[in-house]
Design a protein around this motif. Structure first.
Motif, PDB file in Angstrom:
ATOM      1  N   HIS A  12       0.843  -1.190   0.000  1.00 34.27           N
ATOM      2  CA  HIS A  12       0.000   0.000   0.000  1.00 34.27           C
ATOM      3  C   HIS A  12       0.882   1.245   0.000  1.00 34.27           C
ATOM      4  N   SER A  15       2.973   7.267   1.774  1.00 33.48           N
ATOM      5  CA  SER A  15       3.047   8.721   1.679  1.00 33.48           C
ATOM      6  C   SER A  15       3.382   9.146   0.259  1.00 33.48           C
ATOM      7  N   PRO A  25      -3.303  13.653   4.437  1.00 34.25           N
ATOM      8  CA  PRO A  25      -4.020  12.386   4.171  1.00 34.25           C
ATOM      9  C   PRO A  25      -5.147  12.555   3.144  1.00 34.25           C
ATOM     10  N   GLU A  26      -5.868  13.676   3.194  1.00 35.66           N
ATOM     11  CA  GLU A  26      -6.965  13.906   2.257  1.00 35.66           C
ATOM     12  C   GLU A  26      -6.434  14.095   0.839  1.00 35.66           C
ATOM     13  N   ASP A  27      -5.374  14.910   0.698  1.00 38.73           N
ATOM     14  CA  ASP A  27      -4.800  15.132  -0.629  1.00 38.73           C
ATOM     15  C   ASP A  27      -4.154  13.860  -1.176  1.00 38.73           C
ATOM     16  N   MET A  28      -3.563  13.060  -0.282  1.00 40.89           N
ATOM     17  CA  MET A  28      -2.951  11.807  -0.710  1.00 40.89           C
ATOM     18  C   MET A  28      -4.024  10.857  -1.241  1.00 40.89           C
ATOM     19  N   GLN A  29      -5.147  10.760  -0.544  1.00 41.40           N
ATOM     20  CA  GLN A  29      -6.227   9.879  -0.992  1.00 41.40           C
ATOM     21  C   GLN A  29      -6.755  10.328  -2.350  1.00 41.40           C
ATOM     22  N   THR A  30      -6.882  11.640  -2.538  1.00 47.19           N
ATOM     23  CA  THR A  30      -7.330  12.169  -3.824  1.00 47.19           C
ATOM     24  C   THR A  30      -6.329  11.820  -4.925  1.00 47.19           C
ATOM     25  N   ILE A  32      -4.244   9.296  -4.964  1.00 42.59           N
ATOM     26  CA  ILE A  32      -4.302   7.853  -5.216  1.00 42.59           C
ATOM     27  C   ILE A  32      -5.498   7.528  -6.120  1.00 42.59           C
ATOM     28  N   GLU A  33      -6.624   8.170  -5.859  1.00 42.52           N
ATOM     29  CA  GLU A  33      -7.836   7.882  -6.618  1.00 42.52           C
ATOM     30  C   GLU A  33      -7.835   8.517  -8.015  1.00 42.52           C
ATOM     31  N   TYR A  36      -2.112  12.812  -9.556  1.00 36.48           N
ATOM     32  CA  TYR A  36      -1.696  14.160  -9.162  1.00 36.48           C
ATOM     33  C   TYR A  36      -1.267  14.891 -10.423  1.00 36.48           C
TER      34      TYR A  36
END
Length: 64
Positions: A12, A15, A25-30, A32-33, A36
């Motif tokens: 997984h 970072s 964490p919110e920007d990282m999840q975005t 990933i989905e 960037y």
């Protein structure tokens, strides 16, 4: 320019750093989905992701 992140099976993403700054964490999840995206690239940029193997805990009990 858009970058996507995909962990190998059994791993997984821990970072993501953009220009040396850790994503929230919110920007990282975005990222990933959706990936960037660097908009209007005119300067040097850096992007990196750190991955880790998944770990699992197993609880065992015995009735005597």
């Amino acid at each position: 320019m858009t970058f996507t992140f995909t962990a190998n099976e059994g791993c997984h993403i821990v970072s993501i750093f953009v220009d040396g700054t850790l994503l929230s964490p919110e920007d990282m999840q975005t990222a990933i989905e959706n990936g960037y995206t660097f908009e209007s690239v005119a300067d040097n940029h850096s992007i990196s992701a750190m991955f880790e193997r998944n770990s699992y805990s197993i609880a065992v009990s015995a009735n005597e």
